[in-house]
Design an enzyme around this catalytic site. Structure first.
Site, PDB file in Angstrom:
ATOM      1  N   HIS A 102      20.681  -0.589  -7.247  1.00  0.00           N
ATOM      2  CA  HIS A 102      19.979   0.569  -7.930  1.00  0.00           C
ATOM      3  C   HIS A 102      19.855   1.551  -6.499  1.00  0.00           C
ATOM      4  CE1 HIS A 102      15.970   3.041  -8.910  1.00  0.00           C
ATOM      5  NE2 HIS A 102      16.307   2.474  -9.964  1.00  0.00           N
ATOM      6  N   ASP A 134      15.798  -7.181  -4.010  1.00  0.00           N
ATOM      7  CA  ASP A 134      14.962  -6.153  -4.781  1.00  0.00           C
ATOM      8  C   ASP A 134      14.742  -6.990  -6.191  1.00  0.00           C
ATOM      9  OD1 ASP A 134      14.781  -4.305  -6.949  1.00  0.00           O
ATOM     10  OD2 ASP A 134      16.438  -3.090  -6.355  1.00  0.00           O
ATOM     11  N   GLN A 158      13.835  -6.051 -11.379  1.00  0.00           N
ATOM     12  CA  GLN A 158      14.337  -6.449 -12.807  1.00  0.00           C
ATOM     13  C   GLN A 158      14.362  -7.938 -12.783  1.00  0.00           C
ATOM     14  OE1 GLN A 158      15.156  -4.382 -15.204  1.00  0.00           O
ATOM     15  NE2 GLN A 158      15.234  -2.383 -14.322  1.00  0.00           N
ATOM     16  N   LYS A 206       7.161  -2.836 -14.371  1.00  0.00           N
ATOM     17  CA  LYS A 206       8.081  -3.489 -15.118  1.00  0.00           C
ATOM     18  C   LYS A 206       7.467  -5.129 -15.505  1.00  0.00           C
ATOM     19  CE  LYS A 206      11.783  -1.345 -12.364  1.00  0.00           C
ATOM     20  NZ  LYS A 206      12.094  -0.062 -13.219  1.00  0.00           N
ATOM     21  N   CYS A 215      20.428   5.264 -12.357  1.00  0.00           N
ATOM     22  CA  CYS A 215      20.314   5.242 -11.002  1.00  0.00           C
ATOM     23  C   CYS A 215      21.123   4.250 -10.257  1.00  0.00           C
ATOM     24  CB  CYS A 215      18.752   4.834 -10.617  1.00  0.00           C
ATOM     25  SG  CYS A 215      17.433   6.164 -11.110  1.00  0.00           S
TER      26      CYS A 215
HETATM   27  C1  LIG Z   1      17.047  -2.943  -9.880  1.00  0.00           C
HETATM   28  C2  LIG Z   1      15.845  -1.951  -9.566  1.00  0.00           C
HETATM   29  N1  LIG Z   1      15.452  -1.788  -8.417  1.00  0.00           N
HETATM   30  C3  LIG Z   1      14.475  -0.811  -7.880  1.00  0.00           C
HETATM   31  C4  LIG Z   1      13.861   0.182  -8.919  1.00  0.00           C
HETATM   32  C5  LIG Z   1      13.023   1.119  -8.808  1.00  0.00           C
HETATM   33  O1  LIG Z   1      11.460   0.938  -9.036  1.00  0.00           O
HETATM   34  P1  LIG Z   1      10.301   1.682  -8.829  1.00  0.00           P
HETATM   35  O2  LIG Z   1      10.880   3.032  -9.479  1.00  0.00           O
HETATM   36  O3  LIG Z   1       9.520   1.191  -9.587  1.00  0.00           O
HETATM   37  O4  LIG Z   1       9.930   1.825  -7.489  1.00  0.00           O
HETATM   38  C6  LIG Z   1      14.590  -0.027 -10.313  1.00  0.00           C
HETATM   39  C7  LIG Z   1      13.792   0.644 -11.379  1.00  0.00           C
HETATM   40  O5  LIG Z   1      14.201   1.089 -12.493  1.00  0.00           O
HETATM   41  C8  LIG Z   1      15.416  -0.991 -10.624  1.00  0.00           C
HETATM   42  O6  LIG Z   1      15.726  -1.244 -11.643  1.00  0.00           O
END
Ligand SMILES: Cc1ncc(COP(=O)(O)O)c(C=O)c1O
Length: 413
Positions: free
Chosen positions: A127, A204, A207, A230, A369
């Site tokens: 992401h 990260d 998900q 999430k 993203c």
């Molecule tokens: C794999 C992953 N990393 C990071 C993020 C970013 O999360 P946040 O917008 O809650 O900071 C997302 C959000 O969709 C994501 O799917």
């Protein structure tokens, strides 16, 4: 905590949003939990209760409300610690979300410890939140970015990872689960490859945490980031886990109230972690709501959630694969979490998402993203259905029938 038997209908009835109908009496088919999940009544009630009954700022006043809020925030910190099996609650930093957690490491650790010639290892499935902060810090410090290649079906090529993670590598940043293909990465193996060359690993887990147990100590994870919204909790609250000695060694990124030890006209000294990284007023009700969300997830149990979602994922693959022109991106329903991203011949992702929305089926379209991953796939956009513990085969059937409706509307049948 005692766990209740997994009953998807009982779970759905915990989420008030599923008892509403959309305009014209259309039922809601929510397949966008990968973007943000829905909240159970207990989380909604908890935030309301704080606001109505004992709201105050945290870690400041000694009055009854202030003391209670501070105490509850500390309790949530310990719940998060237990949830990811960390050793100490001091290793849990509250942030606004995954994005901020990763930026905190990139700037707080990277600015201090990266220099020209050092390497940060990422990959094309990340992401932007686990991609751009590394590009940025690499530019600022002269470090380089290198990529673990992907296999033809979009998994990390672990055989080749050992060639990329070398003595020059200072940090490997990798997602627990892809937000597009649902691929689950072999975190333990990556941590072991990194450890062999003295590199750190940031996971990260935005998900992965709603779908599978994580144990930061057993896996050897150095930093872990995730978001409350999430995980059936509020938005505006997230977590950064960092091993204690790493948090001790890192610089703060944001400065101000609460993160200091002493302040004089000539200089300031920092509080110990986690306060060092939590300048300013925290997200009070959201943090407490996150604690309730974690209690809720624990009351059902991630093992049962995982089993239910895996069955649903297999069903979704089977049903979607029957649709003419369907292409599901990434591997089959093994080694992946409950996300299906696809393209259909002659159907634009945005048109499809809009037509599905008319039928009450909420999916996401676009690059999610992950522009580098879409470049790798050679397509600008996909349609993504992401599932959570409250979804059922009825939701999959509604998606499939919505796609047939869209194909008819687009005169493809
Ligand atoms: C794999 C992953 N990393 C990071 C993020 C970013 O999360 P946040 O917008 O809650 O900071 C997302 C959000 O969709 C994501 O799917």
């Amino acid at each position: 905590m005692t766990q209740r038997a997994f009953d998807v209908n009982a779970i759905r009835s915990d989420f008030p949003i599923f008892s509403r109908l959309l305009p014209k009496g259309v039922p809601l088919t929510y397949l966008d939990s990968g973007a943000s999940s829905q909240k159970p009544q207990c989380v909604i009630d908890k935030e309301r209760d704080v606001n109505e009954q004992y709201y105050a700022n945290a870690y400041r006043g000694v009055h009854q409300f202030g003391a209670r809020i501070s105490e509850e925030l500390d309790e949530v910190r310990d719940k998060v610690r237990a949830f990811i099996a960390a050793e100490s609650a001091d290793e849990i930093v509250f942030t606004s979300g995954t994005t901020m957690s990763i930026n905190l490491v990139a700037q707080g650790w990277g600015r201090k410890y990266l220099s020209p010639g050092d390497v940060i290892v990422i990959n094309e499935m990340e992401h932007h939140a686990n991609f751009v902060p590394w590009q940025f810090i690499a530019e600022q410090t002269g470090a380089q970015i290198e990529f673990i290649p992907l296999t033809d079906d979009g998994r990390l090529d672990i055989e080749k990872a050992a060639d990329v993670i070398t003595k020059r590598t200072k940090l490997v940043a990798v997602c627990g689960m892809s937000n597009v293909t649902g691929v689950i990465n072999p975190i333990e193996t990556i941590c072991s490859l990194a450890r062999d060359v003295g590199a750190l690993v940031l996971v990260d887990a935005a998900q992965s945490v709603p779908h599978a147990l994580v144990n930061v100590v057993a896996d050897g994870i150095d930093f872990l980031a995730f978001s409350g919204h999430k995980l059936f909790g509020p938005s505006g609250i997230g977590v950064l886990y960092g091993r204690r000695e790493l948090l001790d060694a890192m610089d703060p990124v944001f400065c101000g109230g609460h993160m200091i030890n002493t302040v004089s006209k000539s200089q300031s000294t920092w509080a110990d972690p986690p306060a060092k990284f939590e300048a300013g007023t925290p997200a009070i009700t959201q943090t407490i709501g996150l604690g309730t969300a974690i209690d809720y997830v624990n009351s059902i149990g991630l093992t049962a959630i995982h089993d239910h979602e895996q069955q649903l994922l297999r069903y979704a693959h089977e049903q979607l694969e029957k649709i003419p022109g369907m292409r599901i991106h990434g591997p089959g329903p093994v080694q992946k979490g409950p996300i299906v991203s696809f393209t259909i011949d002659q159907v634009a992702a945005e048109d499809l998402a809009q037509l599905l929305s008319r039928k009450g089926v909420f999916v996401r379209h676009g690059h999610h993203c992950t522009m580098p991953l879409h470049d790798w796939l050679g397509i600008p956009a996909t349609t993504r259905a992401s599932f959570a513990m409250y979804n059922t085969t009825v939701d999959v059937d509604a998606l499939v029938s919505g796609i047939h409706f869209a194909r008819e509307r687009l005169r493809l049948t």
